[in-house]
Design a protein around this motif. Sequence first.
Motif, PDB file in Angstrom:
ATOM      1  N   THR A 185       0.836  -1.199   0.000  1.00  0.00           N
ATOM      2  CA  THR A 185       0.000   0.000   0.000  1.00  0.00           C
ATOM      3  C   THR A 185       0.873   1.252   0.000  1.00  0.00           C
ATOM      4  OG1 THR A 185      -0.140   0.158   2.414  1.00  0.00           O
ATOM      5  CG2 THR A 185      -1.827  -1.170   1.296  1.00  0.00           C
TER       6      THR A 185
ATOM      7  N   LEU B 280      -7.457   0.505  -6.099  1.00  0.00           N
ATOM      8  CA  LEU B 280      -7.963   1.356  -5.020  1.00  0.00           C
ATOM      9  C   LEU B 280      -8.887   0.541  -4.137  1.00  0.00           C
ATOM     10  CD1 LEU B 280      -8.770   4.460  -7.227  1.00  0.00           C
ATOM     11  CD2 LEU B 280      -6.763   4.117  -5.799  1.00  0.00           C
ATOM     12  N   GLY B 281      -9.039   0.973  -2.898  1.00  0.00           N
ATOM     13  CA  GLY B 281      -9.856   0.249  -1.929  1.00  0.00           C
ATOM     14  C   GLY B 281     -11.330   0.208  -2.273  1.00  0.00           C
ATOM     15  N   LYS B 282     -12.076  -0.477  -1.445  1.00  0.00           N
ATOM     16  CA  LYS B 282     -13.495  -0.730  -1.705  1.00  0.00           C
ATOM     17  C   LYS B 282     -14.446   0.307  -1.110  1.00  0.00           C
ATOM     18  CE  LYS B 282     -12.821  -4.930  -3.470  1.00  0.00           C
ATOM     19  NZ  LYS B 282     -12.332  -4.870  -4.806  1.00  0.00           N
ATOM     20  N   GLN B 283     -13.991   1.098  -0.128  1.00  0.00           N
ATOM     21  CA  GLN B 283     -14.894   2.059   0.502  1.00  0.00           C
ATOM     22  C   GLN B 283     -15.338   3.098  -0.530  1.00  0.00           C
ATOM     23  OE1 GLN B 283     -12.740   3.706   3.788  1.00  0.00           O
ATOM     24  NE2 GLN B 283     -13.118   1.945   5.086  1.00  0.00           N
TER      25      GLN B 283
ATOM     26  N   ARG C 266     -13.089   6.033  -1.920  1.00  0.00           N
ATOM     27  CA  ARG C 266     -12.622   5.724  -3.265  1.00  0.00           C
ATOM     28  C   ARG C 266     -12.937   6.875  -4.223  1.00  0.00           C
ATOM     29  NH1 ARG C 266     -11.641   1.054  -6.637  1.00  0.00           N
ATOM     30  NH2 ARG C 266     -12.412   1.452  -8.729  1.00  0.00           N
TER      31      ARG C 266
ATOM     32  N   ASN D 151      -5.173   6.400   6.868  1.00  0.00           N
ATOM     33  CA  ASN D 151      -6.283   5.523   6.464  1.00  0.00           C
ATOM     34  C   ASN D 151      -6.588   5.646   4.971  1.00  0.00           C
ATOM     35  OD1 ASN D 151      -7.457   8.103   6.753  1.00  0.00           O
ATOM     36  ND2 ASN D 151      -9.452   7.236   7.212  1.00  0.00           N
ATOM     37  N   GLU D 152      -6.377   6.821   4.386  1.00  0.00           N
ATOM     38  CA  GLU D 152      -6.556   6.986   2.940  1.00  0.00           C
ATOM     39  C   GLU D 152      -5.437   6.265   2.183  1.00  0.00           C
ATOM     40  OE1 GLU D 152      -8.622  11.412   3.003  1.00  0.00           O
ATOM     41  OE2 GLU D 152      -6.446  11.250   2.983  1.00  0.00           O
TER      42      GLU D 152
ATOM     43  N   SER E  89      -3.770   3.721   3.097  1.00  0.00           N
ATOM     44  CA  SER E  89      -3.881   2.265   3.213  1.00  0.00           C
ATOM     45  C   SER E  89      -4.882   1.682   2.223  1.00  0.00           C
ATOM     46  CB  SER E  89      -4.247   1.867   4.641  1.00  0.00           C
ATOM     47  OG  SER E  89      -5.545   2.311   4.961  1.00  0.00           O
ATOM     48  N   GLU E  90      -5.674   2.516   1.578  1.00  0.00           N
ATOM     49  CA  GLU E  90      -6.657   2.078   0.575  1.00  0.00           C
ATOM     50  C   GLU E  90      -6.097   2.134  -0.853  1.00  0.00           C
ATOM     51  OE1 GLU E  90      -9.931   0.959   1.046  1.00  0.00           O
ATOM     52  OE2 GLU E  90      -9.335   0.853   3.143  1.00  0.00           O
TER      53      GLU E  90
END
Length: 75
Positions: free
Chosen positions: A2, A17-20, A24, A64-65, A67-68
């Motif tokens: 990441t 990119l992450g799932k949120q 996202r 936290n951003e 890590s996505e």
Amino acid sequence: MTLKELKPGQKGIIESLGKQSSLRKRIIDMGLTIGTEIKVIKLAPLGDPIEIKVRGYQLSLRQNEASEIFVRLIA
């Protein structure tokens, strides 16, 4: 790997990119899309936020951003 795991001076290419969904969309709106090259400029003293260079401008992201955002390390 990441974006959160990159050290200052390292470069990477965004692979996914992450799932949120809300996060996202925000990441994409900032210009962080798949295939984009990014470079970590520096970390704050406590590691949050991370300052990166993308598309010719500097951007700060929270841990936290970061890590996505999944990246592939480049030389």
